[in-house]
Design a protein around this motif. Structure first.
Motif, PDB file in Angstrom:
ATOM      1  N   GLN A 191       0.817  -1.210   0.000  1.00 16.61           N
ATOM      2  CA  GLN A 191       0.000   0.000   0.000  1.00 16.61           C
ATOM      3  C   GLN A 191       0.855   1.267   0.000  1.00 16.61           C
ATOM      4  O   GLN A 191       0.438   2.302  -0.514  1.00 16.61           O
ATOM      5  CB  GLN A 191      -0.954  -0.005   1.189  1.00 16.61           C
ATOM      6  CG  GLN A 191      -2.032  -1.074   1.051  1.00 16.61           C
ATOM      7  CD  GLN A 191      -2.905  -1.160   2.275  1.00 16.61           C
ATOM      8  OE1 GLN A 191      -2.439  -1.461   3.362  1.00 16.61           O
ATOM      9  NE2 GLN A 191      -4.197  -0.888   2.085  1.00 16.61           N
ATOM     10  N   GLN A 217       1.510   3.133  -3.248  1.00 21.22           N
ATOM     11  CA  GLN A 217       0.542   4.145  -3.667  1.00 21.22           C
ATOM     12  C   GLN A 217       0.819   5.462  -2.958  1.00 21.22           C
ATOM     13  O   GLN A 217       0.810   6.519  -3.583  1.00 21.22           O
ATOM     14  CB  GLN A 217      -0.884   3.678  -3.383  1.00 21.22           C
ATOM     15  CG  GLN A 217      -1.923   4.677  -3.836  1.00 21.22           C
ATOM     16  CD  GLN A 217      -3.303   4.076  -3.942  1.00 21.22           C
ATOM     17  OE1 GLN A 217      -3.478   3.088  -4.625  1.00 21.22           O
ATOM     18  NE2 GLN A 217      -4.268   4.680  -3.256  1.00 21.22           N
ATOM     19  N   ARG A 225      -0.875   2.809  -8.367  1.00 26.42           N
ATOM     20  CA  ARG A 225      -2.212   2.822  -7.775  1.00 26.42           C
ATOM     21  C   ARG A 225      -2.520   1.388  -7.396  1.00 26.42           C
ATOM     22  O   ARG A 225      -2.377   0.471  -8.202  1.00 26.42           O
ATOM     23  CB  ARG A 225      -3.239   3.367  -8.767  1.00 26.42           C
ATOM     24  CG  ARG A 225      -3.100   4.863  -8.922  1.00 26.42           C
ATOM     25  CD  ARG A 225      -4.258   5.529  -9.651  1.00 26.42           C
ATOM     26  NE  ARG A 225      -5.198   4.648 -10.294  1.00 26.42           N
ATOM     27  CZ  ARG A 225      -5.653   4.810 -11.525  1.00 26.42           C
ATOM     28  NH1 ARG A 225      -5.245   5.812 -12.255  1.00 26.42           N
ATOM     29  NH2 ARG A 225      -6.534   3.969 -12.031  1.00 26.42           N
ATOM     30  N   SER A 249      -5.235  -1.403  -5.586  1.00 27.62           N
ATOM     31  CA  SER A 249      -6.599  -1.729  -5.182  1.00 27.62           C
ATOM     32  C   SER A 249      -6.592  -3.153  -4.638  1.00 27.62           C
ATOM     33  O   SER A 249      -6.462  -4.121  -5.403  1.00 27.62           O
ATOM     34  CB  SER A 249      -7.539  -1.618  -6.388  1.00 27.62           C
ATOM     35  OG  SER A 249      -8.830  -2.023  -6.025  1.00 27.62           O
ATOM     36  N   GLU A 302      -1.578  -0.389 -10.875  1.00 28.40           N
ATOM     37  CA  GLU A 302      -1.285   0.338 -12.100  1.00 28.40           C
ATOM     38  C   GLU A 302      -0.004   1.117 -11.835  1.00 28.40           C
ATOM     39  O   GLU A 302       0.042   1.994 -10.971  1.00 28.40           O
ATOM     40  CB  GLU A 302      -2.418   1.277 -12.490  1.00 28.40           C
ATOM     41  CG  GLU A 302      -2.190   1.878 -13.858  1.00 28.40           C
ATOM     42  CD  GLU A 302      -3.390   2.646 -14.367  1.00 28.40           C
ATOM     43  OE1 GLU A 302      -3.155   3.707 -14.985  1.00 28.40           O
ATOM     44  OE2 GLU A 302      -4.525   2.200 -14.141  1.00 28.40           O
ATOM     45  N   GLU A 352       3.461   3.479 -12.693  1.00 27.01           N
ATOM     46  CA  GLU A 352       3.656   4.828 -13.228  1.00 27.01           C
ATOM     47  C   GLU A 352       3.653   4.856 -14.747  1.00 27.01           C
ATOM     48  O   GLU A 352       3.178   5.816 -15.349  1.00 27.01           O
ATOM     49  CB  GLU A 352       4.988   5.402 -12.732  1.00 27.01           C
ATOM     50  CG  GLU A 352       5.026   5.747 -11.273  1.00 27.01           C
ATOM     51  CD  GLU A 352       6.403   6.216 -10.845  1.00 27.01           C
ATOM     52  OE1 GLU A 352       6.494   7.371 -10.381  1.00 27.01           O
ATOM     53  OE2 GLU A 352       7.369   5.434 -10.978  1.00 27.01           O
TER      54      GLU A 352
END
Length: 190
Positions: free
Chosen positions: A100, A103, A109, A111, A137, A139
């Motif tokens: 985490q 992020q 990102r 999830s 996702e 960079e």
């Protein structure tokens, strides 16, 4: 007429035959890792500069399907065997927090799938793992589905990271096969 080999020579030949397909040996858990697991080819072994960070044994197939095995103790002197011990569960929570943090650092990102870690329930030989999946996702726009698995084994943490391109059904199948096969490898199953 048969030729009798001395016992030590026959034993040595048997060991060589068993390890003929071994890509690397990891002494900390006394395991020979093969040159291929679930269609992913051995991609190399990295020994980290700080001993407590251990090693990474990587596997890859064409495209972005990748499986990594991390074996380390993190500076912890006693690591319980299996996935259910409170110390292993706590470390797994820390591992997921590190994911985490990617992020928070703006590197990806993330999830997370589901609301909590799960424990595998594979039949047969080999350890069970705590695990959690997540979409990433990066960079550069690369979209991955990744899974992290963790267990304690021979006073080491064994962490698996498996990733494939998001939406790649073959990659998802290869990831699942990789985990099932690597657990047999680290479990010493024949």
């Amino acid at each position: 007429m048969t030729i009798a080999l001395p016992r030590f020579l026959a034993s040595g030949l048997a060991v060589l035959a068993l390890s003929a397909n071994a890509a690397t040996h990891e002494a900390s858990i006394a395991v020979d890792f093969p040159d291929e697991v679930a269609g992913l080819a051995f991609a190399g072994r990295t020994e980290f500069p700080r001993k407590e960070l251990g090693v990474n044994i990587g596997y890859q197939r064409s495209g972005l399907a990748r499986g990594s095995v991390y074996i380390y103790n993190g500076g912890v002197k006693t690591i319980p065997t299996g996935a259910e011990a409170p110390a292993v569960r706590q470390h797994f929570a820390e591992v997921i927090q590190e994911v985490q943090q990617l992020q928070a650092a703006g590197k990806a990102r993330i999830s997370l799938h589901g609301s909590a870690a799960q424990t595998t329930t594979y039949a047969g030989c080999g350890p069970q793992f705590l695990w959690r999946g997540y979409d990433m996702e990066l960079e550069d726009g690369t979209a991955l589905t990744s899974y992290t698995y963790l267990t304690g084994l021979k006073n080491q943490y064994v962490k698996l990271r498996v990733s494939h391109q998001r939406g790649d059904d073959q990659g998802a199948k290869a990831a699942e096969r990789f985990v099932q096969e690597i657990r047999k490898v680290v479990g010493g199953c024949r």
